[in-house]
Write an enzyme that holds these catalytic residues in place. Structure first.
Site: not given
Ligand code: NAD
Length: 400
Positions: A314, A333, A147, A285
Site C-alpha cells: 500500500q 484502504h 476502528n 490485510r
Molecule cells: P483482534 O486482536 O481483536 O482479533 C484478532 C483475532 O485473530 C484474534 O481472535 C486471534 O485469535 C485471531 N487469530 C490470529 N491468528 C489466527 C490464526 N492463525 N487463525 C485463526 N485466528 C487467528 O483484532 P481486530 O480488532 O479484530 O482486528 C483484526 C485485524 O483486522 C487487524 O489485525 C488488522 O489486520 C485488520 N484491521 C483492518 C482495518 C481496516 O481498516 N481495514 C482496521 C482494523 C483492523
C-alpha cells in the site's frame, strides 16, 4: 526532547476541507466488551474533522511542541530519498496508519539507532517488522478497538454489495441504462446463506453479530475459542481449520491479523476447497491472500466475487491486478479511517504518547511488542516474525 516522525496520507486533491457534511459525531461511552474509549488528558482537535491526512496531523502538534518535542509530518514514505528515510537517523518515535503504512523494515529499523517506539494510529502493526522490533527492544503499540466496529460495518456493506450485485447495477444507472436483467443475472439474497469468519476477535465477532439479523447461518474459526454462551447466543458453528469452514460457507470474511502464520493463507490450494461461487471479503490485510490466485479464482468462477479494502503493498501500484479483476468491489484502504474512527485513534495515539513521555505504562491492550517479545494484544493475536517482505514495491505508486 524527542523527535517524532508521523507518516500520514495526503490531503484531499481539492485541499484540506473547510467544512464537513455533518456537524457532530455520536457520543460513544464504551466498546462492546466494556473496554473504555481512549483516555488522553486532553485533545487539541475537533472530533469529526480530517485528522488522518497530513494537514490534520492527528491533532498532535500543539501537545508535542508545548512539551518541547519536534514533530515531522509527511506523506513521503517510499523509495530512495523519502522524507521518512531522511528523518529516521535521529527519530525516537515513528507513527503511521495502516491505510498509508510506513513500512518499518529491519533495514529501516537498523538506520534508526534512537528509535524507541513505533505507534500504529489504528489497528494492525504488520507493516512493522515485529521480529526486528523485538530484537532491538522497540515498543510497538496500536489503538486496539478504535476502528474494529468501523471495519465490521464495511464488511457488512461489502457482503451485501457483492451478493446483491450493487456496484454493476449502480453503474447501469450512471450509464443511463435500465438493464434489469443485466443487473439481476448475478444478484441473490443473503438470507439463509452460510457466512464464516476467519478469526472472531473484535471485528470478526462484531461481523457475526451484525449479520445475525439477516438470518444468515454463522460460522467461525479462531485459534481462541469463543465462550460457550456466545456460541449459543449466536448459534455459531465452530471450525478447527480453514478447509472445514470454506467447504460449507457461501460468504467467507477474513478478520485475522497478518503475521507469518496467516500470510497467504488464501492461495490456489485453499481456494480449491471453497464452495464454488463463494464470495470472499477481506478487510484484514491484502497479504493474507495470494494476489494472482484470487484473480484466477474470479476468472474461473470458483469465486463469485471478492471485495475488501486492503492490498499489498500500500498504496497499490496502478497496475495491481485487483484493480481490474472481474466481479470485485474493492475500495482503497478506508474502512478503519472514517472521520468517526479518526477521532478515536487520534485520541488513542495521544494517550499512548502521554503515557510514554510521562513514564506511565501503556495499556496492556494497546501493546503488540514490548521488552523484546510479543505483549498484550500482540501475544494474543500475532505470531513472532516478519511480514513486511515485498513492501518496497509500494514505491511504484504514483498519485493521480
Ligand atoms: P483482534 O486482536 O481483536 O482479533 C484478532 C483475532 O485473530 C484474534 O481472535 C486471534 O485469535 C485471531 N487469530 C490470529 N491468528 C489466527 C490464526 N492463525 N487463525 C485463526 N485466528 C487467528 O483484532 P481486530 O480488532 O479484530 O482486528 C483484526 C485485524 O483486522 C487487524 O489485525 C488488522 O489486520 C485488520 N484491521 C483492518 C482495518 C481496516 O481498516 N481495514 C482496521 C482494523 C483492523
Amino acid at each position: 526532547m524527542a523527535k517524532i516522525v508521523c507518516v500520514l496520507y495526503d490531503d484531499p486533491v481539492k485541499g484540506y476541507p473547510k467544512s464537513y457534511a455533518r456537524d457532530d459525531l455520536p457520543q460513544l461511552e464504551r466498546y462492546p466488551d466494556g473496554q473504555t474509549l481512549p483516555t488522553p488528558r486532553a485533545i487539541d482537535f475537533t472530533p469529526g474533522t480530517l485528522l488522518g491526512s497530513v494537514s490534520g496531523e492527528l491533532g498532535l502538534r500543539k501537545y508535542l511542541e508545548a512539551n518541547g518535542h519536534e514533530l515531522v509530518v509527511t506523506s513521503s514514505k517510499d523509495g530512495a530519498g523519502s522524507v521518512l528515510d531522511r528523518e529516521l537517523h535521529d527519530a525516537e518515535i515513528v507513527i503511521s496508519q495502516p491505510f498509508w503504512p510506513a513500512y518499518m523494515t529491519a533495514e529501516r529499523i537498523a538506520r534508526a539507532p534512537k528509535l524507541k517506539m513505533i505507534v500504529t494510529a489504528g489497528i494492525g502493526s504488520d507493516h512493522t517488522d515485529l521480529q526486528a522490533a523485538m530484537d532491538r527492544g522497540i515498543t510497538v503499540a496500536e489503538v486496539t478497538y478504535c476502528n474494529s466496529n468501523s471495519v465490521a460495518e464495511h464488511v457488512v456493506m461489502m457482503t451485501l454489495g457483492l451478493v446483491r450485485n450493487y456496484i454493476p447495477s449502480y453503474n447501469w444507472v450512471t450509464k443511463g441504462g435500465w438493464n434489469i436483467a443485466d443487473c439481476v443475472a448475478r444478484s441473490y439474497d443473503v438470507e439463509g446463506m452460510h457466512v464464516g469468519t476467519v478469526a472472531a476477535g473484535r471485528i470478526g465477532l462484531r461481523v457475526l453479530r451484525l449479520l445475525k439479523p439477516f438470518d444468515m447461518k454463522l460460522h467461525y474459526m479462531d485459534r481462541h475459542r469463543l465462550p460457550e454462551a456466545v456460541e449459543r447466543e449466536l448459534n455459531l458453528t465452530h471450525h478447527t481449520n480453514l478447509e472445514s469452514l470454506t467447504r460449507v460457507c457461501d460468504v467467507v470474511t477474513l478478520n485475522c491479523p497478518l503475521h507469518p502464520e496467516t500470510e497467504h493463507m488464501i492461495n490456489a490450494d485453499s481456494l480449491k476447497k471453497f464452495k464454488r461461487g463463494a464470495y470472499l471479503i477481506n478487510t484484514a490485510r491484502g497479504k493474507l491472500c495470494d494476489t494472482n490466485a484470487v484473480v484466477a479464482a474470479l476468472e474461473s468462477g470458483q469465486l463469485a466475487g471478492y471485495a475488501g479494502d486492503v492490498w499489498f503493498p500500500q498504496p497499490a501500484p496502478a497496475d495491481h491486478p485487483w484493480r481490474s479483476m472481474p466481479h470485485h468491489g474493492m475500495t482503497p484502504h478506508i474502512s478503519g479511517t472514517s472521520l468517526s474512527a479518526q477521532a478515536r485513534y487520534a485520541a488513542g495515539t495521544r494517550e499512548i504518547l502521554e503515557c510514554y513521555f510521562e513514564g506511565r505504562p501503556i495499556r496492556n491492550e494497546y501493546l503488540i511488542v514490548q521488552g523484546g517479545s510479543l505483549a498484550g494484544v500482540g501475544a494474543h493475536s500475532y505470531s513472532a516474525g516478519n511480514a513486511t517482505k515485498g513492501s518496497e514495491e509500494a514505491a511504484r505508486f504514483r498519485q493521480k
